[in-house]
Structure formats: structure tokens, C-alpha cells
Design a protein around this motif. Structure first.
Motif, PDB file in Angstrom:
ATOM      1  N   VAL A   1     -57.417 -63.909   2.237  1.00 47.53           N
ATOM      2  CA  VAL A   1     -56.222 -64.099   1.659  1.00 47.53           C
ATOM      3  C   VAL A   1     -55.524 -65.212   2.166  1.00 47.53           C
ATOM      4  O   VAL A   1     -54.867 -66.556   1.480  1.00 47.53           O
ATOM      5  CB  VAL A   1     -55.254 -63.003   1.485  1.00 47.53           C
ATOM      6  N   ASP A   2     -55.333 -65.359   3.577  1.00 41.25           N
ATOM      7  CA  ASP A   2     -54.629 -66.587   4.054  1.00 41.25           C
ATOM      8  C   ASP A   2     -55.271 -67.863   4.029  1.00 41.25           C
ATOM      9  O   ASP A   2     -54.785 -68.771   3.491  1.00 41.25           O
ATOM     10  CB  ASP A   2     -54.588 -66.244   5.652  1.00 41.25           C
ATOM     11  N   LEU A   3     -56.716 -67.823   4.078  1.00 42.95           N
ATOM     12  CA  LEU A   3     -57.143 -69.341   3.937  1.00 42.95           C
ATOM     13  C   LEU A   3     -57.433 -69.483   2.352  1.00 42.95           C
ATOM     14  O   LEU A   3     -57.170 -70.668   2.292  1.00 42.95           O
ATOM     15  CB  LEU A   3     -58.719 -69.006   4.400  1.00 42.95           C
ATOM     16  N   LEU A   4     -57.469 -68.968   1.602  1.00 43.96           N
ATOM     17  CA  LEU A   4     -57.640 -69.134   0.146  1.00 43.96           C
ATOM     18  C   LEU A   4     -56.285 -69.449  -0.618  1.00 43.96           C
ATOM     19  O   LEU A   4     -56.194 -70.089  -1.648  1.00 43.96           O
ATOM     20  CB  LEU A   4     -58.849 -68.108  -0.573  1.00 43.96           C
ATOM     21  N   GLU A   5     -55.594 -68.235  -0.434  1.00 46.82           N
ATOM     22  CA  GLU A   5     -54.252 -68.268  -1.199  1.00 46.82           C
ATOM     23  C   GLU A   5     -52.853 -68.463  -0.679  1.00 46.82           C
ATOM     24  O   GLU A   5     -51.944 -68.691  -1.315  1.00 46.82           O
ATOM     25  CB  GLU A   5     -54.191 -66.651  -2.036  1.00 46.82           C
ATOM     26  N   ALA A   6     -52.914 -68.705   0.690  1.00 44.66           N
ATOM     27  CA  ALA A   6     -51.473 -69.502   1.302  1.00 44.66           C
ATOM     28  C   ALA A   6     -51.473 -70.985   1.372  1.00 44.66           C
ATOM     29  O   ALA A   6     -52.021 -71.535   2.310  1.00 44.66           O
ATOM     30  CB  ALA A   6     -51.561 -68.884   2.772  1.00 44.66           C
ATOM     31  N   TRP A   7     -50.918 -71.496   0.175  1.00 46.45           N
ATOM     32  CA  TRP A   7     -50.991 -72.817  -0.153  1.00 46.45           C
ATOM     33  C   TRP A   7     -49.812 -73.538   0.845  1.00 46.45           C
ATOM     34  O   TRP A   7     -48.658 -73.308   0.341  1.00 46.45           O
ATOM     35  CB  TRP A   7     -51.199 -73.143  -1.595  1.00 46.45           C
ATOM     36  N   PRO A   8     -50.054 -74.408   1.546  1.00 46.36           N
ATOM     37  CA  PRO A   8     -48.826 -75.243   2.027  1.00 46.36           C
ATOM     38  C   PRO A   8     -47.963 -76.082   0.950  1.00 46.36           C
ATOM     39  O   PRO A   8     -48.668 -76.425  -0.197  1.00 46.36           O
ATOM     40  CB  PRO A   8     -49.555 -76.232   3.129  1.00 46.36           C
ATOM     41  N   ASP A   9     -46.831 -75.805   0.864  1.00 46.74           N
ATOM     42  CA  ASP A   9     -46.073 -76.771  -0.052  1.00 46.74           C
ATOM     43  C   ASP A   9     -46.138 -78.316   0.177  1.00 46.74           C
ATOM     44  O   ASP A   9     -46.070 -79.314  -0.711  1.00 46.74           O
ATOM     45  CB  ASP A   9     -44.374 -76.657  -0.286  1.00 46.74           C
TER      46      ASP A   9
ATOM     47  N   SER B   1     -65.380 -70.538 -23.456  1.00 45.94           N
ATOM     48  CA  SER B   1     -64.693 -69.457 -23.318  1.00 45.94           C
ATOM     49  C   SER B   1     -64.541 -69.019 -21.940  1.00 45.94           C
ATOM     50  O   SER B   1     -64.149 -67.678 -22.037  1.00 45.94           O
ATOM     51  CB  SER B   1     -65.427 -68.143 -24.236  1.00 45.94           C
ATOM     52  N   THR B   2     -64.649 -69.657 -21.075  1.00 47.21           N
ATOM     53  CA  THR B   2     -64.864 -69.164 -19.405  1.00 47.21           C
ATOM     54  C   THR B   2     -63.452 -69.886 -18.769  1.00 47.21           C
ATOM     55  O   THR B   2     -63.504 -71.225 -18.899  1.00 47.21           O
ATOM     56  CB  THR B   2     -66.154 -69.459 -18.923  1.00 47.21           C
ATOM     57  N   PRO B   3     -62.649 -69.194 -18.189  1.00 40.63           N
ATOM     58  CA  PRO B   3     -61.691 -69.725 -17.370  1.00 40.63           C
ATOM     59  C   PRO B   3     -61.955 -70.572 -16.054  1.00 40.63           C
ATOM     60  O   PRO B   3     -62.673 -69.832 -15.517  1.00 40.63           O
ATOM     61  CB  PRO B   3     -60.476 -68.644 -17.238  1.00 40.63           C
ATOM     62  N   LEU B   4     -61.770 -71.752 -15.969  1.00 35.67           N
ATOM     63  CA  LEU B   4     -61.789 -72.402 -14.664  1.00 35.67           C
ATOM     64  C   LEU B   4     -60.570 -72.122 -13.739  1.00 35.67           C
ATOM     65  O   LEU B   4     -60.611 -71.994 -12.803  1.00 35.67           O
ATOM     66  CB  LEU B   4     -62.240 -73.948 -14.854  1.00 35.67           C
ATOM     67  N   ILE B   5     -59.364 -72.464 -14.531  1.00 29.40           N
ATOM     68  CA  ILE B   5     -58.065 -72.406 -13.893  1.00 29.40           C
ATOM     69  C   ILE B   5     -57.111 -71.645 -14.847  1.00 29.40           C
ATOM     70  O   ILE B   5     -57.238 -71.815 -16.108  1.00 29.40           O
ATOM     71  CB  ILE B   5     -57.391 -73.690 -13.655  1.00 29.40           C
ATOM     72  N   GLU B   6     -56.302 -70.889 -14.261  1.00 28.95           N
ATOM     73  CA  GLU B   6     -55.248 -69.950 -15.110  1.00 28.95           C
ATOM     74  C   GLU B   6     -54.099 -70.175 -14.643  1.00 28.95           C
ATOM     75  O   GLU B   6     -53.798 -69.834 -13.334  1.00 28.95           O
ATOM     76  CB  GLU B   6     -55.737 -68.520 -15.306  1.00 28.95           C
ATOM     77  N   ASP B   7     -53.183 -70.886 -15.080  1.00 25.61           N
ATOM     78  CA  ASP B   7     -51.696 -71.010 -14.731  1.00 25.61           C
ATOM     79  C   ASP B   7     -51.818 -71.676 -13.137  1.00 25.61           C
ATOM     80  O   ASP B   7     -50.724 -71.670 -12.353  1.00 25.61           O
ATOM     81  CB  ASP B   7     -50.903 -69.899 -14.578  1.00 25.61           C
ATOM     82  N   GLY B   8     -52.372 -72.614 -13.143  1.00 28.81           N
ATOM     83  CA  GLY B   8     -52.620 -73.283 -11.843  1.00 28.81           C
ATOM     84  C   GLY B   8     -53.248 -72.725 -10.904  1.00 28.81           C
ATOM     85  O   GLY B   8     -53.372 -73.186  -9.669  1.00 28.81           O
ATOM     86  N   PHE B   9     -53.811 -71.699 -10.916  1.00 28.16           N
ATOM     87  CA  PHE B   9     -54.622 -70.952  -9.963  1.00 28.16           C
ATOM     88  C   PHE B   9     -56.297 -71.189 -10.414  1.00 28.16           C
ATOM     89  O   PHE B   9     -56.826 -70.773 -11.364  1.00 28.16           O
ATOM     90  CB  PHE B   9     -54.383 -69.496 -10.011  1.00 28.16           C
ATOM     91  N   LEU B  10     -56.959 -71.686  -9.309  1.00 26.05           N
ATOM     92  CA  LEU B  10     -58.436 -71.973  -9.540  1.00 26.05           C
ATOM     93  C   LEU B  10     -59.026 -70.466  -9.452  1.00 26.05           C
ATOM     94  O   LEU B  10     -59.015 -69.928  -8.251  1.00 26.05           O
ATOM     95  CB  LEU B  10     -58.933 -72.748  -8.301  1.00 26.05           C
ATOM     96  N   ASN B  11     -59.666 -70.303 -10.555  1.00 24.92           N
ATOM     97  CA  ASN B  11     -60.618 -68.613 -10.552  1.00 24.92           C
ATOM     98  C   ASN B  11     -61.440 -68.770  -9.424  1.00 24.92           C
ATOM     99  O   ASN B  11     -61.681 -67.558  -9.119  1.00 24.92           O
ATOM    100  CB  ASN B  11     -60.937 -68.516 -11.892  1.00 24.92           C
TER     101      ASN B  11
END
Length: 396
Positions: A388-396, A360-370
């Protein structure tokens, strides 16, 4: 009075627009030098060869010679003179008999060969304490100057540990995979399977080859698998309850994401059917039916390019690759990737938008690693810069 006519707010035609709304890439020599040394810190720590050890390099002719020189130079600076075995290709599916005596004598191994992780002989060497670095993602020395190379390896380890902590403890559970295309795949885990899989050095967040039996990747981007055969202690005869259907977005060796919807059907650990129509339907059917899911990889390095899936699936956090061993070599792979780093008996199917539940625990939601928003991960990231920059600014 300001011009409030609607035309004042109309966007300029793309082909006529001139301007800039984002900062230019850093080019100042002092900035680039600092970034280079950030990557070198990771490099020297991962290749943790020690004075007096015996080191073996398993290489191939298409590996950048400067990569070999860099790793060998680090070893020589520590009083170690590496031996090298050059195979004709990376697609070595089992350790050659003539190489085994050299491998048995080594303490530290650097390898570009495919068989490194799966060959029983290699597994046995690690069980006795041999340490390995796999360099699938370090075939060009220029990669040292990329964001993924300098992303802090300790932070990658913290992200992995936070993900491992989401697996239920002391109980059986399902890993359940879904996505907007209709994927519905279940992998039945026992408490014992969880224990076996998460005991590895990488699932414990150890990114350096510095403990007995270590197996790590460099660049530090390919994390441990959400599921693989280590969960059953590499017992090839055991049938894992892998059941359901996967609708991948893309596959390694295909020029662009799939425009059609292909369903890869699993029943009792084997692919029994590929549904759908379109230019690749027959190719995928011929390739995949009868195959087995041997690894379900997840990205853990936030600075790995999100949409770069060659040679073995995206390593961006939350992106998945379904690694399937085929029952026969694929002629399609042999035609389009004759010199692929992996042999034509393997295929990685990729999804960027999956949701993954461990019980019942989400590891990933809609492609986002929790795990990227776990407090311990955010706190550690803040030591290195903007979290935020280090963890959520993903290069294409």
C-alpha cells in the motif's frame, strides 16, 4: 473526569499550534545510504551499455555536469569511452546533418534532445537495433536521491504490463476520456493500432535499455503513452479519429491550475476550437487551434510527485498529459519558458482526475490507475516492502 466541554475538542489555531502528528523524514546516515544504493541499482541497470560498444551522449549546456560524469563513469567502468555532442539547447527539433554520421555509428545513445523520440532518422536507428535512454527527468544528480529514482523498475514494468492487459484484444474499440469538468474525448482504436502501440519495449514493461531498439526514460517515471502516433506506425498523413472535448486542469508553463473552464475541441485529429473566457482563453486559442494530439501520456511511477508537471506533465500513476504539437511556435511559451526542455511548438495539458475506458474496461477511474490493485502488481510490490505504501502513498 475527562474534560468533555466542546472547547476541549476544538482544534488549536493554526498559527499557534506546535506539535507533530507524522514521522519526521529519515536522516540517519545508514538509512540514507541504503536508499541511495537502491537508486543506484536502477541506475546501473537502465544504462545498460556493454563492453566494446560505441556510446554517444547528446547533451546541452544546462544539463548538470555531474549527471554527465555519472553516466560516463559507468560507461568507462565497462570499457566504453563515450563521445559527446553538445547542442546549444535541448530544443533540437530534428537531428542535425553533421551529427547523423556519429549517430549512425553508435550502439547506445543517451540524449537530452527533444527530437530523440520523434525524428524519423532516430526512429530508423532504433529499428536497426540502436538503444536509447532519454534523460528529460534526470537533469540534476540530486534526483538520484528521490523516492521516484529508487522505486523498483521491475515493479514499474509490472504496472505497465497490467495496464496493457486491459486493452481489448482482437477487436476495434474506443479509448474514452471523461472527468468531472465535462471532458468527453474518444480515440478510435483498431485491433491493428493496439498491436502496433503495445509492441514497444516500454509497453512490454522493459525499463532497461538492454534489448535491440530499446527506448526508455531515466528517471524511471515517464511510462508509455495511452495513445501516440506509434499506433499508426508514425504515419504523419493518417487521420486518427480523435474527437470530442478536453477540459484540462492545468498546462505546462502556466503558474497554477486553471481557475476557469477551457474546452479544447478535437475534430478528426485536429484542435478546431478552444472555448471559455478568462485570462488564458486567447492565449490557449492562439496556441492550440490547428494542433494535433501526438501523445497522451500517463504516469506509472507511484513515487513521482503528483502535482509536479514541469517539464512535461505529471508522472504519477493515473495523471494524464495531453501532448499537443502546435502549428506554429507559441509566443507565450517563448516568453515564460525560453529555455524549456521542449520547444515552443509543443504543449502538455494536464488532468489529475480522469476516467479512461478502453472499450468497456477501465484503465483509470477518477485519476486512480486500476493496475495498481491488480494481484500480480500487489504481489510483486510486497517483495519490496509494504504494497500500500509503495503503490498508493503518492507524494504531492
Amino acid at each position: 473526569m475527562p474534560d468533555t466541554h466542546p472547547s476541549a475538542f476544538a482544534p488549536a489555531a493554526t498559527e499557534l499550534f506546535k506539535g507533530r502528528g507524522l514521522p519526521a523524514p529519515d536522516t540517519l546516515p545508514n538509512v540514507l545510504t541504503g536508499l541511495h544504493f537502491e537508486a543506484l541499482e536502477n541506475f546501473t541497470r537502465v544504462f545498460a551499455v556493454r563492453p566494446g560498444e560505441r556510446m554517444l551522449f547528446l547533451a546541452d549546456p544546462k544539463l548538470d555536469p555531474k549527471v554527465v560524469a555519472a553516466i560516463s563513469g559507468l560507461a568507462r567502468a565497462r570499457g566504453v569511452r563515450p563521445w559527446m555532442v553538445m547542442a546549444d539547447t535541448t530544443q533540437v527539433t530534428e537531428m542535425p546533418e553533421e551529427v547523423k554520421p556519429l549517430l549512425e555509428k553508435a550502439d547506445f545513445v543517451v540524449s537530452s534532445w527533444f527530437c530523440s523520440i520523434i525524428d524519423p532518422f532516430c526512429i530508423a536507428q532504433r529499428k536497426r537495433g540502436q538503444r536509447w535512454v532519454k534523460i528529460t527527468y534526470f537533469r540534476d544528480l540530486g534526483l538520484l536521491d528521490t523516492p521516484q529514482a529508487r522505486f523498483p523498475i521491475d515493479l514499474v514494468g509490472e504496472i505497465i504490463r497490467a495496464t496493457a492487459a486491459r486493452y481489448p484484444v482482437g477487436q476495434d474499440f474506443d479509448l474514452h476520456f471523461t472527468d468531472p469538468r465535462g471532458t468527453d474525448l474518444h480515440i478510435g482504436f483498431t485491433a491493428r493500432m493496439r498491436e502496433l502501440q503495445l509492441r514497444s519495449n516500454r509497453w512490454r514493461g522493459k525499463m532497461c535499455a538492454d534489448e535491440p531498439g530499446a527506448y526508455v526514460h531515466y528517471l524511471p517515471c515517464h511510462g508509455p503513452n495511452l495513445y501516440d502516433r506509434t499506433s499508426v506506425d508514425n504515419d504523419e498523413d493518417l487521420v486518427v479519429p480523435v474527437n470530442g472535448v478536453v477540459y484540462p486542469e492545468w498546462g505546462v508553463g502556466f503558474p497554477r491550475p486553471f481557475a476557469e473552464r477551457y474546452g479544447v475541441v478535437f475534430k478528426d485529429d485536429r484542435i478546431t476550437e478552444v472555448t471559455g473566457h478568462g485570462p488564458y482563453a486567447e492565449i490557449l486559442r492562439d496556441m492550440l487551434v490547428g494542433g494535433r494530439l501526438i501523445e497522451l501520456g500517463c504516469g506509472f511511477n507511484p513515487k513521482a510527485p503528483r502535482r509536479e508537471i514541469y517539464p512535461a506533465g505529471s508522472n504519477s500513476p493515473g495523471a494524464l498529459h495531453y501532448g499537443i504539437d502546435l502549428i506554429k511556435p507559441s509566443d507565450y511559451i517563448r516568453r515564460v519558458m525560453p529555455e524549456w526542455e521542449e520547444p515552443p511548438i509543443h504543449m502538455d495539458l494536464v488532468s489529475f482526475d480522469s476516467t479512461v475506458m478502453a472499450g468497456s474496461t477501465p484503465l483509470i477511474e477518477d485519476g486512480f490507475l486500476n493496475a495498481l490493485r491488480e494481484s500480480a502488481v500487489v504481489e510483486m510490490a510486497s517483495r519490496y516492502g509494504d504494497a500500500v505504501d509503495l503503490l498508493e502513498a503518492w507524494p504531492d
